[in-house]
Structure formats: C-alpha cells, structure tokens
Design a protein around this motif. Structure first.
Motif, mmCIF file in Angstrom:
data_model
loop_
_atom_site.group_PDB
_atom_site.id
_atom_site.type_symbol
_atom_site.label_atom_id
_atom_site.label_comp_id
_atom_site.label_asym_id
_atom_site.label_seq_id
_atom_site.Cartn_x
_atom_site.Cartn_y
_atom_site.Cartn_z
ATOM 1 N N PRO A 56 -120.462 11.653 16.306
ATOM 2 C CA PRO A 56 -121.780 11.472 15.693
ATOM 3 C C PRO A 56 -122.317 12.738 15.047
ATOM 4 C CG PRO A 56 -121.804 10.847 18.023
ATOM 5 C CD PRO A 56 -120.456 11.355 17.732
ATOM 6 N N PHE A 57 -121.870 13.904 15.545
ATOM 7 C CA PHE A 57 -122.221 15.162 14.893
ATOM 8 C C PHE A 57 -120.925 15.794 14.428
ATOM 9 C CE2 PHE A 57 -122.710 19.833 15.210
ATOM 10 C CZ PHE A 57 -123.580 19.999 14.144
ATOM 11 N N ALA A 58 -120.794 16.003 13.126
ATOM 12 C CA ALA A 58 -119.574 16.567 12.566
ATOM 13 C C ALA A 58 -119.953 17.625 11.551
ATOM 14 C CB ALA A 58 -118.723 15.477 11.903
ATOM 15 N N ALA A 59 -119.173 18.709 11.541
ATOM 16 C CA ALA A 59 -119.421 19.788 10.590
ATOM 17 C C ALA A 59 -118.083 20.290 10.072
ATOM 18 C CB ALA A 59 -120.194 20.925 11.258
ATOM 19 N N LYS A 60 -118.015 20.508 8.776
ATOM 20 C CA LYS A 60 -116.819 21.065 8.153
ATOM 21 C C LYS A 60 -117.254 22.302 7.390
ATOM 22 C CE LYS A 60 -112.804 19.697 5.394
ATOM 23 N NZ LYS A 60 -112.188 18.586 4.610
#
Length: 521
Positions: free
Chosen positions: A137-141
């Motif tokens: 639900p929380f994703a960072a690239k």
C-alpha cells in the motif's frame, strides 16, 4: 437566474445584453487571475508601493489597510491601475512564489498544503515514483531518501524516532534486503522478541548471523544465532560447526609485517574512572567447557590466563601466564604451569606423580619427594634432590657376645629428603625404587676380650637381608667390616645395620663407623 458562475463567480452574459464584450472580457480577466493561481506573497496587510499590472497577493489578516481594507484572506490582483478582489472558496490552491510552496483555502483560512494533507486518513495506498498496490500500500521508487528531525527553532524537539510495531511475539517485524526481489538479508524481530540478523545466498536457504537475547542482552554469533539455539551463555557467544573456527582474526599488510591482535583491557574502578591493577588481578582468561554424561556442561575444565604479579605502576607492570587443567578422573581444575614475571618456567607442585596417563617424556614436580620427576616409559625417575645419606655415630656401640645388635648411628652428615632418621638409626625409603647401601664398622676391644669373629648385615623391616660380612679374630683398632648391598624397596621400607661378636663381646668403634646409601636412577 444567477449572473455569475457558481465556483469562480465569473460574470455571465445576459440575454440581449448590449456590449457583451465587456462582460466576456471581465470573465477572461478573472480566469487569467484565478486559474493556475500564483501569488507573490501572503504576509502583507497593505498594498505594495509599486505593484505591476497583474500582480496577485493573498491579503494577510486580520485588519488590512489602504486599498486592501476589509479584504483579509481574499485574493487581490492589480488590474488597470486598481486593486480587484476575489473571495476564495474552500479547495482553492495557490502557489506562493516567495515561499516556493502551495497553500490551500479551507474553512480555517489559507494553510500550507502539507498541513492540510496531514489531516488525511485511511488512504488506500500511496506511491512515490511508482504504483502502490494491495500487497504494498505504500511504495516508493527513488534513489535517495532523507528523514531529519525538526529543530526546536522549527517547532520540533530535535529528536527523531522511527517506531515500528507488531501485533504479537510470534509475528515478524523486520527490514528485508533483496536483490532482484529475492531476499538476501533480514534484520528485526523474526517471529520472536529477540533482535536478529540472517542472510541468504538465494532467498531460500537462510543462516543466522547474530541474535540478541531480549532477557539478558547477550549476543550470539554463528550457530548461537540460529532459531532454537537458546539464550547465549555469555555477553558474547560465538558457536561454530565442527572443523570451523568460532572466531578468526585475519590481518594483511601491503608494507611491513601484518599483525592480528586480540586485546583485553582491564582496570579497577569504572570505565570513566579506572584504577590501577593490584597484584593477582586477572588480565584475561581463555577457558574451555565440555558437555558430560550427566546432561549438562562442565565448569571450566581447562584455561589459559594472565595475571598481574605486582600492582601496576608507571614503571612496574610485572605479569605472568598460567595454564590450568583437570586431572584424569577429577572434576577440579588446578594450575599446572606458570610463566613468571621474572622469566622463569614453573611447574606447579603436585603431591606424588600422576596416577594415570603417564607416558614417556612427561615431567612433574613432586611435592612429596620435593623433586622433579620424569617418566621414561617404564617408571618415574627422580631428576633432582636425590635420596642420599651418610650417617655416623659419636660413641662406641657395645656388642654383646653372640647377639645381633642394632648399631646406633645418631648423626647424619648428609640427609637428602630427610630419609635417614637419626633418632631410630633407620633409613626410611621415601619412594619405591632401587637403592645402594654401604657400611663400614671399626673394631675396638672390650678389655681383654678376644672375639673369634666380627660380623655385620643389613635388615629390612626387621628381617635380615641375604649377605653379610665378617672379620675372623679381629685386631683392636685394625679390624674393619665393609659391606655393600643393592635393595629394591617400597615406599616406607626401613633399613638398619646390625652387628655381633662371636665368642666374646666388643665394640663398633664410633670414630671409624659409617652407614650410607642413595637411590639408583
């Protein structure tokens, strides 16, 4: 019907209106001012001195002055030489050029967009540079991230604490490090409350690297970090598989000699206020324990340690090394060897020689015999302080006719090991072995007595030994008996000298009589 639009209050052209271009242009002007809203400032309560055509501001409250009087919180624009105002509605967003930030209008007035979003809750997902999904639900690239504490001058405390929480001990709370989305390392509370780290070469097989016990704070490495290994036995416990060292220290040097150092540093007092060592203080101890058939680990069965031989001072730091082992058939560890501060190698005394485990080449210091002894593959041989004696008598011993009489030797000129007892005139063997004995007895006549013979022999434990010496018709002052014998004795055996006169009495002359002996080999 309203003459303005519902959201931006743009003027509408009325049916049959004359000069429609005026209304149309006014609407375009409002759109130009309010769409993509970018204001120069929101902190002024009075108009600037020299505004430019089209400049926009958010009027600061609560009591603006001049041409902005009564316009607190409104968006004003400088148009055709005058200030025009628009009342904002909830949801309007403006970019503040002097702050480089966005703000939003809410029922509470204008506020930073970040603060407004801070009230957001129950977001289904949030993606930064990538798409969030149900599994993440929380994703960072991204290539870098920064978390920094808010300073007191910014309304913070200067502290920063990142809290991670799990539901129960059996749940996992960890940081998982992956390569190509395949696990390679994991740190955290992995199904327990102990902090641990494990690694994997393929994301499938995992090996414990270290584990910190939550009850004691003790750290286990290697096999001691595996699940189910139990609590580490010491503040630092390293366990390994057979054939693999528990700890290895490697050192390499491009120039000069490499050096691998394992150093212990101790002092009395505390780490912040250390005190000098006293004599007897231990510098370090390496100890070994073993599991026994009683179902537990032994105490320290063997150890190598170092200790101070004197109180440590700027110019005096004498130290010694001590080895301790446990005898065969024993459970008590004792010192066996010391390297002393004066450079001496010291075998620690023991009462007697080892009862078991003797093999050629062993050396001990036998405190019972007060001597070093070596095992030659057959038996223990004395290396120093040999058993030897030479006894004399300071009086003439009377010998009755035809009666074996013990000759009294009441003085010992030589008495190694104290084996000769001058009080009883006996030699007492301190240890088993072969002994060589000798005697010489001078003859002195008693008055006119003329014995037919003068005889002497050794007795062991009161029993006469085979062999004796005799002088027929001894001559006063010239007749002398000399006898030697080699006897095999057990520890505690007694040897005495007996003599007799045949046919008449006489004396064993004190000035000319001796009894001597020594151990062989």
């Amino acid at each position: 019907m309203s003459q303005t639009t519902r959201n931006l209050a743009l003027p509408l052209i009325a049916a049959g209106q004359a000069q429609k271009h005026v209304t149309h242009n006014e609407a375009l002007t409002l759109l130009d001012a309010l769409a993509q809203l970018a204001c120069l400032d929101r902190d002024l309560a009075a108009p600037p001195v020299n505004p430019a055509e089209g400049d926009r501001y958010i009027v600061a409250g609560p009591a603006p002055t001049g041409a902005w009087a009564g316009l607190a919180g409104q968006v004003v624009r400088f148009e055709d030489g005058v200030w025009a105002a628009s009342a904002p509605r909830p949801g309007w967003i403006a970019y503040l050029m002097d702050e480089g930030a966005l703000c939003v209008f809410t029922a509470a007035g204008w506020t930073g967009l970040g603060s407004a979003l801070g009230g957001a809750a129950s977001l289904a997902g949030l993606g930064i540079g990538t798409q969030a999904d149900a599994g993440n639900p929380f994703a960072a690239k991204l290539n870098a991230a920064l978390l920094t504490a808010r300073a007191p001058g910014e309304g913070g405390s200067g502290d920063l604490r990142l809290v991670l929480n799990k539901e129960a001990s059996g749940n996992a709370l960890s940081l998982l490090f992956q390569k190509g989305y395949s696990g390679r390392a994991e740190i955290g509370l992995a199904g327990e409350d102990a902090l641990s780290a494990k690694v994997s070469p393929d994301g499938s097989a995992w090996t414990g690297a270290w584990r910190i016990d939550p009850a004691t704070g003790f750290v286990g490495f290697g096999a001691a970090a595996s699940p189910g290994a139990g609590a580490p036995a010491a503040p630092v416990t390293a366990a390994s598989q057979p054939g693999s060292p528990a700890i290895e220290i490697a050192s390499h040097a491009a120039t000069g000699a490499p050096e691998a150092v394992l150093r212990a540093r101790i002092g009395r007092g505390t780490s912040s206020s250390p005190g000098a060592l006293a004599a007897g203080d231990r510098l370090f101890t390496l100890a070994g324990r073993g599991y026994h058939d009683g179902g537990a680990y032994s105490g320290d069965a063997v150890s190598l340690g170092a200790y101070a031989e004197e109180g440590f001072a700027a110019g005096a730091r004498g130290t010694a090394i001590e080895f301790q082992t446990t005898d065969l058939g024993s459970t008590v560890r004792r010192p066996v060897l010391r390297l002393r501060a004066n450079g001496a190698l010291e075998l620690q005394p023991r009462a007697g020689v080892p009862a078991a485990g003797a093999s050629a080449g062993q050396i001990v210091f036998d405190s019972t015999a007060s001597a070093f002894r070596a095992y030659d593959g057959v038996g223990w041989q004395r290396l120093g302080n040999p058993v030897r004696f030479c006894a004399a008598t300071n009086f003439d011993n009377y010998l009755a006719a035809d009666a074996w009489t013990r000759v009294q030797f009441n003085e010992a000129a030589i008495n190694g090991q104290g084996a000769f007892d001058a009080g009883t005139s006996r030699f007492v063997a301190p240890e088993a072995g072969a002994y060589l004995f000798g005697l010489s007895l001078g003859y002195r006549r008693n008055g006119t007595s003329s014995p037919a013979g003068f005889e002497a022999r050794f007795r062991r434990n009161g029993v006469a030994e085979a062999g004796r010496c005799a002088v027929p018709a001894p001559v006063d002052g010239l007749g002398t008996l000399v006898l030697t014998a080699m006897l095999g004795l057990a520890a505690g055996d007694r040897v005495e000298v007996f003599a007799r006169m045949r046919g008449a009495d006489g004396y064993a002359a004190g000035a000319e009589s001796q009894f001597w002996g020594h151990a062989l080999g």
